[in-house]
Design a protein around this motif. Structure first.
Motif, mmCIF file in Angstrom:
data_model
loop_
_atom_site.group_PDB
_atom_site.id
_atom_site.type_symbol
_atom_site.label_atom_id
_atom_site.label_comp_id
_atom_site.label_asym_id
_atom_site.label_seq_id
_atom_site.Cartn_x
_atom_site.Cartn_y
_atom_site.Cartn_z
ATOM 1 N N SER A 38 -1.212 27.727 -8.127
ATOM 2 C CA SER A 38 -0.061 28.351 -7.900
ATOM 3 C C SER A 38 0.780 26.910 -7.590
ATOM 4 O O SER A 38 2.251 27.391 -7.056
ATOM 5 C CB SER A 38 0.259 29.558 -7.083
ATOM 6 O OG SER A 38 -0.446 29.219 -5.721
ATOM 7 N N VAL A 120 6.939 33.932 -7.912
ATOM 8 C CA VAL A 120 6.212 34.955 -6.908
ATOM 9 C C VAL A 120 6.087 36.076 -8.653
ATOM 10 O O VAL A 120 4.882 36.567 -9.241
ATOM 11 C CB VAL A 120 6.384 35.518 -6.361
ATOM 12 C CG1 VAL A 120 5.582 37.058 -6.067
ATOM 13 C CG2 VAL A 120 6.226 34.646 -5.477
ATOM 14 N N GLN A 123 4.040 34.642 -11.512
ATOM 15 C CA GLN A 123 2.117 34.599 -10.826
ATOM 16 C C GLN A 123 1.514 36.027 -11.212
ATOM 17 O O GLN A 123 0.202 36.284 -11.864
ATOM 18 C CB GLN A 123 1.967 34.497 -9.948
ATOM 19 C CG GLN A 123 2.249 32.940 -9.327
ATOM 20 C CD GLN A 123 2.606 31.861 -8.512
ATOM 21 O OE1 GLN A 123 3.464 32.845 -7.080
ATOM 22 N NE2 GLN A 123 3.275 30.833 -8.280
ATOM 23 N N GLN A 124 2.547 37.174 -10.548
ATOM 24 C CA GLN A 124 2.596 38.660 -10.404
ATOM 25 C C GLN A 124 1.565 38.969 -12.268
ATOM 26 O O GLN A 124 1.332 39.863 -12.283
ATOM 27 C CB GLN A 124 3.582 39.377 -9.800
ATOM 28 C CG GLN A 124 2.937 39.241 -8.614
ATOM 29 C CD GLN A 124 4.529 39.881 -8.453
ATOM 30 O OE1 GLN A 124 4.996 40.615 -8.455
ATOM 31 N NE2 GLN A 124 4.074 39.995 -6.705
ATOM 32 N N ILE A 139 -1.284 33.822 -1.654
ATOM 33 C CA ILE A 139 -1.565 34.959 -2.849
ATOM 34 C C ILE A 139 -1.554 36.128 -2.381
ATOM 35 O O ILE A 139 -1.567 37.271 -2.923
ATOM 36 C CB ILE A 139 -2.647 33.976 -3.422
ATOM 37 C CG1 ILE A 139 -2.008 32.625 -3.625
ATOM 38 C CG2 ILE A 139 -2.760 34.633 -5.211
ATOM 39 C CD1 ILE A 139 -0.504 32.638 -4.972
ATOM 40 N N VAL A 143 2.096 37.851 -3.704
ATOM 41 C CA VAL A 143 1.348 37.608 -4.442
ATOM 42 C C VAL A 143 0.609 38.758 -4.751
ATOM 43 O O VAL A 143 0.989 39.652 -5.200
ATOM 44 C CB VAL A 143 0.938 35.895 -5.271
ATOM 45 C CG1 VAL A 143 0.707 36.560 -7.274
ATOM 46 C CG2 VAL A 143 2.009 34.953 -4.912
#
Ligand code: DC
Length: 233
Positions: A38, A120, A123-124, A139, A143
């Motif tokens: 990330s 975010v 990433q999700q 994270i 996240v």
């Protein structure tokens, strides 16, 4: 040795340059999971902002950056040496985003709420199918607060600076040890003290201090937890 686990999310958080990505990548490989760096995503946004003159010292043109984020693409592609490269739109920027210049500016970009919201979300989305190992600062806290396994990694600033310095020199970057140590200490301070999603250990994270552990020992430490808690056999 590969072994089967339940389909889970593994979150690695911790200080800059403490070797999160090395262990996270090794764990992902062992499990056949996807690895996501990330930090590389924050670095790509930073590189774009620098190139487009949107950052001057610690002063950021937030209006322009916000507008630019709407059409930017940050992604990862597998490379021929078994790793993955970071792509800003269609350009491979893997090497540029690791420079000391980007490292020096990335904390200012990563403290902006609209940058974090955008990344975010991405990433999700990447973790929707589970079977992912992601490393970063938030994270396990933001996240994936429900990640099945959370590991908080740390090591002393000097140990981290030495590792980062060796890595940069090996890659041909011209830096001094003092410069690298200063950058790490500055990033620790900003990461831990920013208002939004500061770096902190999730309550349910397990701490891994790797100051005195080899890469093999760190991997074994994580695999041992996986065997005990998440084995599917
Ligand atoms: O992991 P790294 O050093 O490549 O990360 C670069 C910077 O991005 C780091 O200074 C903090 C920021 N970062 C963040 O704020 N949140 C994340 N999830 C990952 C990185």
């Amino acid at each position: 040795m590969t072994f089967k686990t339940k389909d889970i999310i593994i979150a690695f958080d911790g200080h800059s340059s403490c070797g999160k990505s090395t262990v996270a990548k090794a764990v992902a490989k062992e499990l056949g999971y996807t690895y996501v760096d990330s930090g590389a995503m924050y670095r790509m946004i930073t590189l774009m902002a620098m190139r487009e003159g949107l950052i001057n010292g610690d002063n950021i043109n937030t209006a322009k950056l916000k507008a630019r984020l709407k059409d930017i693409s940050v992604s990862f592609k597998k490379n021929n040496s078994g790793g993955q490269d970071s792509f800003l739109d269609d350009e491979n920027v893997e090497s540029q985003i690791r420079s000391i210049e980007v490292s020096d500016k990335v904390s200012y970009i990563s403290e902006l709420d609209f940058v974090r919201t955008k990344l975010v979300e991405l990433q999700q989305e990447m973790g929707r199918q589970k079977r992912i190992v992601m490393d970063g600062r938030d994270i396990g806290t933001v996240v994936f607060p429900n990640a099945e396994l959370k590991i908080f990694m740390t090591a002393s600033a000097k140990v981290r600076a030495q590792r980062r310095y060796d890595e940069l020199i090996k890659k041909g970057h011209m830096v001094s040890f003092e410069e690298v140590l200063e950058n790490i200490e500055k990033r620790d301070f900003i990461d831990q003290n920013r208002e939004i999603s500061p770096l902190k250990k999730a309550k349910d994270a397990i701490v891994l201090d790797n100051s005195n552990l080899s890469r093999e020992e760190q991997l074994e430490w994580v695999l041992d937890i996986l065997r005990k808690k998440f084995s599917n056999e």
